[in-house]
Design an enzyme around this catalytic site. Structure first.
Site, PDB file in Angstrom:
ATOM      1  N   ARG A 139      18.200  12.075  21.147  1.00 39.83           N
ATOM      2  CA  ARG A 139      19.217  11.036  21.097  1.00 39.83           C
ATOM      3  C   ARG A 139      18.714   9.755  21.740  1.00 39.83           C
ATOM      4  NH1 ARG A 139      24.419  12.247  24.005  1.00 39.83           N
ATOM      5  NH2 ARG A 139      22.978  13.114  25.549  1.00 39.83           N
ATOM      6  N   SER A 196      13.188  17.107  28.943  1.00 43.70           N
ATOM      7  CA  SER A 196      13.539  18.465  29.397  1.00 43.70           C
ATOM      8  C   SER A 196      12.438  19.465  29.086  1.00 43.70           C
ATOM      9  CB  SER A 196      14.862  18.896  28.758  1.00 43.70           C
ATOM     10  OG  SER A 196      15.896  18.021  29.130  1.00 43.70           O
ATOM     11  N   ASP A 199      17.547  17.305  32.813  1.00 44.10           N
ATOM     12  CA  ASP A 199      18.993  17.321  32.560  1.00 44.10           C
ATOM     13  C   ASP A 199      19.797  17.694  33.802  1.00 44.10           C
ATOM     14  OD1 ASP A 199      17.994  19.879  32.544  1.00 44.10           O
ATOM     15  OD2 ASP A 199      19.037  20.521  30.731  1.00 44.10           O
TER      16      ASP A 199
END
Length: 914
Positions: A531, A592, A646
């Site tokens: 994203r 991540s 995250d």
């Protein structure tokens, strides 16, 4: 006058509906702990928690106490559905002085009868332990107890409430009748007999018909007296301590109406019968239905009509005025279509009457009216039970068998026909098949005893198998201490290699304080999609816009340059769409994948995971590779100020809403935690002042073997089949990726022991990862914390639905056990997560020199958010393990996107301040 009497004895369907409604109210009152003391229907728990499954096998003794006899039986159940059981019995006459004497003498007499029976049965091994079921047809209140003895009978204490049926032995009421019988048997010192089950004949009736196919879940006896029982949802039976599954409830419905609920049904004839009974005003429902009273009702009608001159030319005679001159058996003979008129003439002539043909017809009509009314009222009661079962299980339609016994049902086919027809009219949502019972006091009692022993053995096996997963407080305290030790080792550069948790510095030095302002970009890369976001941090809150971009497999597994070039192209596309080209916005990068972070904007990739294998990346700084790609694409508006994972993003995202948020927790497919540590304790980064966020990477906790005794055989089987055996040990006990698989292995072990699914697994259950962790949430979603009605009925349908997907034909008991397994596994996961958090908050408290720490945990992850009980178990256990810390949990919204932007925002705030 005859028509008037017939009309008085006729109960309309509307009135029967009212009776059903009042009985439902009486049932609810009897089931409630708050109102049970004042209820007419006592709704007594029997602690019979299952119907037979046909596998019951072995030899069982039964002792049945009757009004004038003691009946002893030896029953052999073959385990083939229990249709071909073998039975030996002996009947002993009980002297009247025994039935009216001392209680001790009665129980000694029963024990002597049992020994005589066993003598005649030729028991080969006197040392053999024999289980005995005791049929005691008097009202008892049973109280659940802990199993404290080496050979507990069952964990309940049945105390006699009151004698009835003409029996009254002193010193028994209020005492444990099973203990009295066991003591009397032991006193004989002849045979080793254990009294393991107590029941009345109604429960035995239900169990005698529960053999195979559709379960029999209702028992109904209409004899001299009347009673019923049914399998209720345990959570409704407030007088018992059971909250899961089902339990047979003895309704004691003969007392229904003692509070006036039947006043609109009672006739003057019923009032006369009641006044002449042994206990006027008691058992009003039974006196309308039981065979002990129907003959008397008819007699009172005939006496009144004769006195009015409507029958026998007004000549009643003295015999008709005598109590019990007409019995119910005669009434049943009179209503027969073919021989009834002759039976009426014979019975009346025996009373010295000279009945005309019309008199005989009238008497037959009156007898039919009394029996029809009894059957209709019995149907209203049965309909109330069926509707209660249907409603409490939240079913649109209930299908069950009803076991029926007693002279009223057996002796007259019309009674059963009326009972079936009116029940269907009063409870149209229920399909109830009436099944004639056979020997509830003998065969049924043996089945109850066998089921009790089967369930006790099953319970022992299940408890033994699940025991390693049930952690004690001491176990959790030890995990907490081990986590604390590894944290200390991980923060020290000299001992870092010994720690199983890495305790990585993130170079995030502050959490949001609410003064952050501006526009920021965020990039979230953690899988096959990524994203790009623009985050507007304003005075009135945070606004975001985002777009998802795919990463083709060829790029995931190609070169590093191609991967990062693709990412930059997507960022440029997003900025064009958002009108941001030409602007230089600070960017927070959520990456991540395992990294060694060397600075806030410097992270060296240690290894690829999740299907990525782009070359030329491992060992290099991912931020630098992103910047180099931007230069290649001549995109000058990129300012990467922070790279985070995250977990840190989650803490920062929640920190914007709550400044006391200094811990981040992920409990989803994987698990991790981070927290703000005092800089003086962080030996792996320079500086002594202030704090720094530490990325614990606690999923690896236990890789050094410190959790080996917590790992069960099921955990080891799961671990061996993963792509990284021996790694991420803590994560494999907690996270959503593994819990379903742990449950699957446990279910297979239970199948192997023939405890589940009759020992027959489906091929699907043998498939790896077929039992998804989301099934745990589905199964447990209504198991706790909701109004009872929604608890077991709906929850167990959820279980059966899940098992049906796996092609498993699960019984009710199977569903209860599968739910217990899921609850055990998810509870352990939450408790272990709490032990880890307890180590974190206690370290923070002590490091800051506080007597009490108040802190907020920002939390994300599907397991925490979607599982109905995980968060409650986690928070409760944390309170127990860290009583000096007040911990608030705040669910994160988009920690990997919003959180990354806020890391950038906090960095910019600090830079501006400098």
């Amino acid at each position: 006058q005859v028509q008037r009497a017939l009309l008085e004895l006729t109960v309309s369907l509307e009135t029967l509906q009212e009776v059903k409604g009042r009985m439902l109210e009486a049932m609810a009152k009897g089931l409630s702990r708050r109102t049970q003391a004042h209820a007419t229907m006592r709704m007594l728990p029997t602690y019979v928690c299952s119907t037979p499954d046909g596998t019951e096998k072995g030899d069982f003794l039964v002792m049945e106490l009757r009004r004038r006899h003691v009946r002893t039986l030896w029953v052999t159940l073959p385990g083939d559905g229990n249709q071909n059981l073998q039975l030996k019995e002996q009947l002993f006459d009980t002297p009247e002085e025994i039935m009216q004497g001392k209680g001790e003498a009665l129980f000694d007499f029963m024990a002597q009868c049992l020994c005589q029976f066993l003598d005649s049965a030729g028991l080969r091994d006197p040392q053999q332990r024999l289980p005995l079921g005791f049929v005691f047809p008097f009202s008892c209140r049973q109280t659940r107890l802990e199993q404290a003895r080496r050979r507990p009978r069952l964990s309940w204490m049945p105390r006699l409430i009151a004698w009835s049926k003409g029996v009254h032995c002193s010193d028994v009421e209020g005492r444990d009748v099973v203990q009295l019988l066991q003591a009397a048997i032991n006193k004989q010192e002849r045979y080793h007999v254990d009294v393991v089950a107590l029941m009345n004949d109604t429960v035995g009736t239900m169990m005698s018909c529960s053999m195979e196919g559709v379960p029999c879940e209702v028992g109904l006896v209409v004899d001299a007296g009347t009673n019923s029982c049914f399998m209720a949802e345990s959570c409704h039976v407030e007088m018992a301590e059971e909250t899961s599954g089902r339990m047979c409830v003895n309704t004691e419905w003969g007392y229904f109406g003692d509070d006036g609920a039947l006043n609109n049904v009672l006739t003057p004839y019923d009032q006369s019968v009641d006044r002449e009974s042994r206990r006027p005003g008691h058992k009003r429902f039974e006196k309308l239905i039981g065979s002990l009273y129907l003959g008397e009702i008819v007699r009172h009608v005939l006496v009144k009509l004769a006195a009015e001159g409507a029958l026998f030319s007004g000549a009643a005679g003295s015999a008709l005025g005598t109590k019990d001159a007409l019995n119910t058996q005669q009434v049943l003979e009179i209503i027969d279509d073919e021989t009834g008129l002759a039976a009426a003439r014979s019975a009346l002539q025996a009373l010295g009457l000279a009945p005309s043909e019309q008199d005989c017809c009238h008497v037959q009509q009156l007898c039919r009216a009394v029996v029809t009314r009894a059957a209709g009222l019995c149907a209203a009661g049965l309909a109330a039970i069926l509707s209660h079962m249907c409603q409490s299980r939240e079913l649109e339609r209930l299908k069950t068998n009803v076991a029926v016994d007693g002279s009223m049902y057996r002796g007259h086919a019309r009674f059963g026909e009326i009972l079936q027809r009116i029940t269907k009219l009063l409870a149209p949502e229920c399909v109830a098949t009436l099944v004639p019972a056979s020997d509830g006091g003998g065969r049924g009692a043996a089945v109850v005893t066998a089921v009790a022993l089967r369930l006790a053995a099953r319970r022992r096996d299940v408890d033994q198998l699940l025991a390693p997963l049930r952690l004690r407080p001491a176990d959790l305290q030890r995990v907490q201490a081990l986590m604390r030790r590894d944290m200390e080792l991980g923060l020290n550069p000299d001992t870092n290699a010994q720690a199983s948790i890495r305790m990585l510095p993130t170079y995030v030095r502050n959490t949001p304080d609410g003064t952050e302002r501006g526009d920021f970009l965020a990039l979230d890369l953690g899988g096959t999609n990524f994203r790009v976001l623009v985050v507007h941090v304003e005075q009135d809150g945070v606004r975001m816009a985002s777009e998802i971009y795919a990463i083709p497999l060829a790029i995931m597994q190609g070169t590093g340059e191609a991967l990062f070039d693709h990412i930059i192209e997507c960022i440029m596309d997003f900025q064009k769409k958002q009108g941001l080209m030409g602007q230089v916005l600070p960017l927070g990068f959520t990456f991540s994948f395992p990294c060694q972070q060397l600075g806030l904007d410097k992270a060296v990739l240690l290894s690829w995971t999740k299907g990525f294998s782009a070359s030329g990346c491992v060992g290099n700084d991912v931020v630098q590779m992103l910047r180099e790609a931007a230069r290649r694409k001549q995109h000058l508006g990129l300012d990467v100020v922070a790279v985070v994972n995250d977990t840190v993003g989650t803490m920062m995202s929640c920190g914007y809403d709550d400044p006391t948020c200094e811990i981040g927790l992920i409990v989803g497919t994987g698990t991790n935690a981070c927290y703000m540590e005092e800089m003086r304790n962080v030996g792996t980064a320079e500086g002594e002042e202030g704090r720094m966020c530490i990325n614990m990477e606690w999923g690896a906790f236990g890789e050094n073997g410190c959790l080996d005794d917590i790992f069960t055989d099921f955990d080891r089987m799961v671990d061996e089949k993963t792509i990284n055996p021996g790694k991420q040990r803590f994560e494999k006990l907690i996270s959503g990726m593994y819990l379903g698989e742990i449950v699957r292995y446990i279910l297979l072990a239970l199948v192997e022991k023939h405890i589940l699914f009759r020992g027959k697994p489906s091929p699907k259950l043998l498939t790896k990862d077929i039992f998804q962790t989301k099934f745990l949430s589905t199964i447990e979603i209504y198991a706790h914390g909701l109004p009872c009605g929604r608890s077991d009925g709906l929850a167990l349908r959820q279980v059966r639905g899940v098992l049906h997907e796996l092609e498993l034909d699960a019984s009710f008991e199977d569903s209860v056990l599968v739910r217990e397994v899921c609850q055990t596994v998810s509870l352990r996961a939450a408790q272990l997560c709490a032990a880890g958090l307890a180590a974190v908050v206690e370290k923070m408290r002590e490091g800051r020199g506080l007597a009490h720490l108040a802190v907020t945990v920002g939390v994300d992850g599907t397991l925490y958010k979607m599982h109905p009980r995980f968060s409650q178990h986690l928070q409760r256990t944390l309170r127990d393990l860290a009583p000096k810390c007040s911990v608030t949990f705040l669910q994160s919204e988009d920690g990997s996107g919003k959180g990354a932007a806020l890391v950038a925002a906090v960095h910019c705030r600090g830079a501006q301040a400098q």
